[in-house]
Design an enzyme around this catalytic site. Structure first.
Site, PDB file in Angstrom:
ATOM      1  N   HIS A   1     -51.000   3.555  45.417  1.00 22.78           N
ATOM      2  CA  HIS A   1     -49.315   3.256  44.706  1.00 22.78           C
ATOM      3  C   HIS A   1     -49.249   2.503  43.544  1.00 22.78           C
ATOM      4  O   HIS A   1     -48.649   2.554  42.081  1.00 22.78           O
ATOM      5  CB  HIS A   1     -47.990   2.894  45.804  1.00 22.78           C
ATOM      6  CG  HIS A   1     -46.576   2.397  45.292  1.00 22.78           C
ATOM      7  ND1 HIS A   1     -45.617   3.295  44.729  1.00 22.78           N
ATOM      8  CD2 HIS A   1     -46.750   1.184  44.754  1.00 22.78           C
ATOM      9  CE1 HIS A   1     -45.173   3.132  45.001  1.00 22.78           C
ATOM     10  NE2 HIS A   1     -45.351   1.854  44.201  1.00 22.78           N
TER      11      HIS A   1
ATOM     12  N   GLN B   1     -61.585 -15.811  20.981  1.00 31.06           N
ATOM     13  CA  GLN B   1     -61.053 -16.774  22.055  1.00 31.06           C
ATOM     14  C   GLN B   1     -60.791 -18.559  21.116  1.00 31.06           C
ATOM     15  O   GLN B   1     -59.681 -17.883  19.928  1.00 31.06           O
ATOM     16  CB  GLN B   1     -62.972 -17.859  22.593  1.00 31.06           C
ATOM     17  CG  GLN B   1     -63.259 -16.614  23.164  1.00 31.06           C
ATOM     18  CD  GLN B   1     -63.466 -16.359  24.394  1.00 31.06           C
ATOM     19  OE1 GLN B   1     -62.260 -17.595  25.224  1.00 31.06           O
ATOM     20  NE2 GLN B   1     -63.210 -15.614  25.674  1.00 31.06           N
TER      21      GLN B   1
ATOM     22  N   SER C   1     -69.079  -8.878  30.605  1.00 27.27           N
ATOM     23  CA  SER C   1     -69.906  -8.673  29.801  1.00 27.27           C
ATOM     24  C   SER C   1     -70.809  -9.642  31.198  1.00 27.27           C
ATOM     25  O   SER C   1     -71.833  -9.735  31.050  1.00 27.27           O
ATOM     26  CB  SER C   1     -69.984  -9.527  28.603  1.00 27.27           C
ATOM     27  OG  SER C   1     -69.893 -11.212  29.438  1.00 27.27           O
ATOM     28  N   GLY C   2     -70.135  -9.344  32.352  1.00 29.39           N
ATOM     29  CA  GLY C   2     -71.055 -10.505  33.220  1.00 29.39           C
ATOM     30  C   GLY C   2     -70.273 -11.605  32.992  1.00 29.39           C
ATOM     31  O   GLY C   2     -70.719 -12.381  34.167  1.00 29.39           O
ATOM     32  N   GLY C   3     -70.214 -12.087  32.179  1.00 33.63           N
ATOM     33  CA  GLY C   3     -69.997 -13.765  32.219  1.00 33.63           C
ATOM     34  C   GLY C   3     -68.823 -14.203  32.548  1.00 33.63           C
ATOM     35  O   GLY C   3     -69.013 -15.079  33.436  1.00 33.63           O
ATOM     36  N   PHE C   4     -67.688 -13.484  32.421  1.00 37.21           N
ATOM     37  CA  PHE C   4     -66.777 -14.285  33.680  1.00 37.21           C
ATOM     38  C   PHE C   4     -67.032 -13.909  35.330  1.00 37.21           C
ATOM     39  O   PHE C   4     -67.212 -15.497  35.972  1.00 37.21           O
ATOM     40  CB  PHE C   4     -65.620 -13.400  33.897  1.00 37.21           C
ATOM     41  CG  PHE C   4     -63.722 -13.971  33.952  1.00 37.21           C
ATOM     42  CD1 PHE C   4     -63.464 -14.862  33.898  1.00 37.21           C
ATOM     43  CD2 PHE C   4     -63.369 -13.121  35.122  1.00 37.21           C
ATOM     44  CE1 PHE C   4     -62.362 -15.744  34.076  1.00 37.21           C
ATOM     45  CE2 PHE C   4     -62.248 -13.252  35.802  1.00 37.21           C
ATOM     46  CZ  PHE C   4     -62.051 -14.992  35.680  1.00 37.21           C
TER      47      PHE C   4
ATOM     48  N   ASP D   1     -56.445  -4.616  31.622  1.00 32.34           N
ATOM     49  CA  ASP D   1     -57.026  -4.780  33.473  1.00 32.34           C
ATOM     50  C   ASP D   1     -56.562  -6.245  34.146  1.00 32.34           C
ATOM     51  O   ASP D   1     -55.921  -7.376  33.215  1.00 32.34           O
ATOM     52  CB  ASP D   1     -58.495  -5.048  32.493  1.00 32.34           C
ATOM     53  CG  ASP D   1     -58.714  -6.154  33.130  1.00 32.34           C
ATOM     54  OD1 ASP D   1     -58.724  -6.866  31.503  1.00 32.34           O
ATOM     55  OD2 ASP D   1     -59.317  -6.573  33.345  1.00 32.34           O
TER      56      ASP D   1
ATOM     57  N   CYS E   1     -40.912   8.513  43.157  1.00 31.25           N
ATOM     58  CA  CYS E   1     -43.133   7.811  42.886  1.00 31.25           C
ATOM     59  C   CYS E   1     -43.893   9.432  43.651  1.00 31.25           C
ATOM     60  O   CYS E   1     -43.725   9.494  44.768  1.00 31.25           O
ATOM     61  CB  CYS E   1     -43.363   6.781  43.252  1.00 31.25           C
ATOM     62  SG  CYS E   1     -44.927   6.169  43.357  1.00 31.25           S
TER      63      CYS E   1
ATOM     64  N   ASP F   1     -69.317 -14.294  26.403  1.00 33.53           N
ATOM     65  CA  ASP F   1     -68.917 -14.671  25.604  1.00 33.53           C
ATOM     66  C   ASP F   1     -68.843 -16.183  26.655  1.00 33.53           C
ATOM     67  O   ASP F   1     -69.549 -16.349  27.732  1.00 33.53           O
ATOM     68  CB  ASP F   1     -67.009 -14.329  25.933  1.00 33.53           C
ATOM     69  CG  ASP F   1     -66.418 -14.446  26.980  1.00 33.53           C
ATOM     70  OD1 ASP F   1     -67.004 -13.855  27.583  1.00 33.53           O
ATOM     71  OD2 ASP F   1     -65.024 -14.165  26.967  1.00 33.53           O
TER      72      ASP F   1
ATOM     73  N   CYS G   1     -46.754   9.399  43.767  1.00 35.01           N
ATOM     74  CA  CYS G   1     -47.947   8.911  44.753  1.00 35.01           C
ATOM     75  C   CYS G   1     -48.915   9.392  46.098  1.00 35.01           C
ATOM     76  O   CYS G   1     -47.228   9.472  46.129  1.00 35.01           O
ATOM     77  CB  CYS G   1     -48.795   7.120  44.386  1.00 35.01           C
ATOM     78  SG  CYS G   1     -48.191   6.289  45.780  1.00 35.01           S
TER      79      CYS G   1
HETATM   80 ZN   LIG Z   1     -45.885   5.730  45.204  1.00 39.97          ZN
END
Ligand SMILES: [Zn+2]
Length: 409
Positions: free
Chosen positions: A352, A207, A111-114, A284, A322, A164, A324
């Site tokens: 990675h 919240q 939202s941009g709030g944080f 996230d 891995c 928020d 990557c």
């Molecule tokens: Zn890797």
């Protein structure tokens, strides 16, 4: 039912008016944990999912096409930065952020709030909205729920977030209650202002800090508003880990089973595993790429500090097996040497770390489908804490609550 192949053939699919732009199908569960498919306007997302954060519409150190190569189907972009540059009007003119950056998969905007509160020296919250000093220049800016939603409608992400009233997680007393209740009042203004309900999903944010009564109130208020998905906010702000997991568990137990739940700002590998077991579907965090900039890589055995001089003599990849770009091509020794040339090392370690988290989620998800979440979680913890000698008590308690007995090391 639309098959994945069909969606990929028409990446910029238009959703018809009156159609809900999110379909959530649970494939398998283990108590609270779920393996699901979330169908959004720009294709399918397998959940639980980790969403990389693309600040300013571009990943720090990683391009969109590299994100595509890693198999990322949903990423997060910061409204606040995009609103400043290139600006909502320009993005609207070119047909939204997907087209502007040529990203054919899904996007979620905050939202941009944080950002506003975390970047600004001075901010003042009133019932109308937030006023703050711009970190770019000395101007004063105002952000009301209507402004945030308008800009997010211009950006055109598949999932957009309610504005928020942000307070520190550890805040107690009347200010926390005010923020929690105001978040609900702002949500009604968000819903009213939202002009693209047919192709953008607005997620409210639960919240109430770590106060169970405030959380309960916030949950009740938000669930009544019948959103397509819900976010759990106000955590990962320095609270005690026991308060952290109990608050997550309280929210996932109450939120509607048939809708996705997004735990905001949580992306530390251990937290992501524990909270997936508690029933969270989306995560996230900027930690994976931020820590890469300091030369720290994720491995099955915990964090690897490539700056340490020991790395100079290790002629193996960061993580054996891995797939990557960094692990397929380079040794720890070479990456250690590269750290002096900051940008290249940052790029490779970021790739990675993102790959590590995306794969971790896919493996965890598959273990739910295969009925092997207990084995997966135990294996993960045994490896992660091998060097530390013991698994923290809060993890054992949280997982026990989630029906996953954990063997101490
Ligand atoms: Zn890797």
């Amino acid at each position: 039912m639309q098959e994945l192949g069909d969606i990929e053939k028409q990446p910029h699919k238009k959703v018809k008016k009156n159609e809900i732009p999110l379909e959530f199908t649970i494939l398998a569960t283990h108590n609270f944990a779920r393996a699901s498919i979330m169908r959004l306007p720009h294709g399918e997302v397998q959940t639980p999912v980790y969403m990389p954060v693309g600040t300013k519409g571009a990943m720090k150190g990683v391009t969109y096409s590299e994100m595509d190569d890693l198999g990322c189907k949903l990423l997060l972009a910061n409204t606040y930065h995009l609103a400043y540059k290139p600006g909502g009007d320009l993005l609207e003119k070119v047909g939204g952020l997907h087209k502007f950056v040529n990203w054919k998969h899904n996007i979620l905007t905050d939202s941009g709030g944080f950002q506003m509160v975390s970047l600004s020296q001075l901010s003042e919250v009133t019932e109308e909205g937030v006023t703050f000093e711009s970190p770019y220049d000395n101007s004063t800016m105002h952000l009301r729920p209507e402004d945030s939603i308008h800009t997010q409608n211009q950006i055109g992400a598949d999932i957009i977030m309610a504005l928020d009233d942000v307070v520190r997680t550890t805040t107690v007393g009347p200010r926390m209650q005010e923020a929690s209740e105001r978040t609900t009042r702002w949500l009604d203004r968000d819903i009213e202002a939202h002009k693209r309900k047919h192709d953008q999903n607005l997620f409210p944010i639960v919240q109430g800090g770590i106060d169970p009564k405030l959380r309960e109130q916030s949950l009740n208020d938000l669930i009544q508003r019948e959103a397509n998905g819900y976010a759990i906010g106000g955590l990962a702000g320095g609270e005690d880990k026991v308060d952290f997991w109990k608050t997550v568990a309280q929210c996932t137990a109450k939120l509607p089973v048939n809708k996705p739940r997004y735990l905001m700002g949580v992306g530390y590998p251990v937290d992501v595993v524990v909270c997936s077991c508690l029933g969270v579907d989306m995560f996230d965090c900027v930690f994976s790429t931020r820590t890469a900039r300091f030369g720290t890589a994720f491995t099955d055995n915990g964090f690897l500090k490539l700056k340490n001089k020991e790395a100079a003599n290790v002629f193996e990849p960061i993580q054996k097996g891995c797939q990557c770009q960094a692990c397929k091509s380079y040794t720890q020794s070479y990456l250690h040497y590269l750290i002096a040339r900051k940008e290249v090392a940052c790029h490779l370690i970021s790739i990675h770390n993102l790959n590590y988290l995306l794969q971790l989620m896919l493996n965890l998800r598959q273990s739910i489908i295969d009925g092997k979440l207990i084995e997966f979680t135990n294996g993960f913890l045994q490896n992660w804490f091998k060097n530390e000698g013991q698994i923290p008590q809060w993890i054992i308690e949280a997982l026990e609550y989630a029906g996953i007995p954990v063997k101490q090391l």
